[in-house]
Scaffold this active site. Structure first.
Site, mmCIF file in Angstrom:
data_model
loop_
_atom_site.group_PDB
_atom_site.id
_atom_site.type_symbol
_atom_site.label_atom_id
_atom_site.label_comp_id
_atom_site.label_asym_id
_atom_site.label_seq_id
_atom_site.Cartn_x
_atom_site.Cartn_y
_atom_site.Cartn_z
ATOM 1 N N SER A 55 26.224 73.655 42.541
ATOM 2 C CA SER A 55 26.014 74.127 41.176
ATOM 3 C C SER A 55 25.157 75.388 41.078
ATOM 4 O O SER A 55 25.179 76.064 40.059
ATOM 5 C CB SER A 55 25.411 73.031 40.302
ATOM 6 O OG SER A 55 24.063 72.809 40.624
ATOM 7 N N LYS A 88 18.220 73.811 38.883
ATOM 8 C CA LYS A 88 18.929 74.640 37.895
ATOM 9 C C LYS A 88 18.048 75.825 37.501
ATOM 10 O O LYS A 88 16.879 75.883 37.807
ATOM 11 C CB LYS A 88 19.266 73.842 36.625
ATOM 12 C CG LYS A 88 20.030 72.563 36.841
ATOM 13 C CD LYS A 88 21.446 72.776 37.271
ATOM 14 C CE LYS A 88 22.136 71.418 37.465
ATOM 15 N NZ LYS A 88 23.309 71.496 38.273
#
Length: 182
Positions: free
Chosen positions: A40, A78
């Site tokens: 991701s 993230k």
């Protein structure tokens, strides 16, 4: 002779024990090694890349953070997109924060790999996906750099500042990626 040998051994053991305690304190309060799992955050951070996370200091927009996942017993890595009080919108693959467009140079490679006419990030407003117009106090809105596969705030909304483990400061393995992730 034996007494001198025992004193020397005790001295080494005491030094070793003190070093272990100091290392434990540093790891618990100051920094920690973390392994990235998943794609991701690629190409910024790769699957199984090892990073050092600082547990002290402020979180700023576009910092890469590690936090307790809100939807499973794991840690997520993230990028912070929205800070408390920010309004957010993505339109035609352009990020707008508080009405102002922001460049996202870390997305350049991923944008280059999609077919012409496609978008890396679907259009949305913060209100559409969270029901809120701005990021709440003591919260962050986060997204992965690999937007098409990232499980992030677009799915689980905001993350609490209390859930943040720390900020990624250094990538150290593999050695070819040694340095500060951008």
């Amino acid at each position: 002779m034996l007494e001198r040998l025992l004193k020397g051994a005790f001295s080494y053991l005491a030094t070793f024990a003190a070093a272990l305690v100091l290392a434990g304190i540093c790891r618990h309060f100051l920094f920690s090694p973390v392994t990235v799992y998943g794609e991701s955050m690629s190409p910024t951070l790769a699957n199984h890349e090892k990073v050092i996370v600082s547990k002290v200091g402020e979180i700023h927009r576009f910092d890469i953070i590690v936090f307790h996942a809100p939807d499973e017993d794991a840690y997520y890595v993230k990028r912070v997109i929205g800070l408390p009080g920010d309004s957010l919108e993505i339109k035609n693959d352009t990020l707008y924060i508080n009405g102002n467009p922001y460049a996202e140079p870390y997305l350049k490679q991923n944008k280059a790999n999609i077919e012409e006419g496609s978008k890396l990030t679907g259009d949305f407003t913060l209100k559409e996906i969270t029901g809120k117009s701005t990021v709440p106090k003591d919260s962050f809105f986060v997204m992965g750099d690999n937007r098409r596969i990232s499980k992030d705030s677009r799915m689980f909304k905001f993350i609490s500042a209390k859930s943040v483990v720390g900020k990624v400061e250094l990538s150290y393995y593999p050695l070819k990626d040694l340095g500060m992730p951008k």
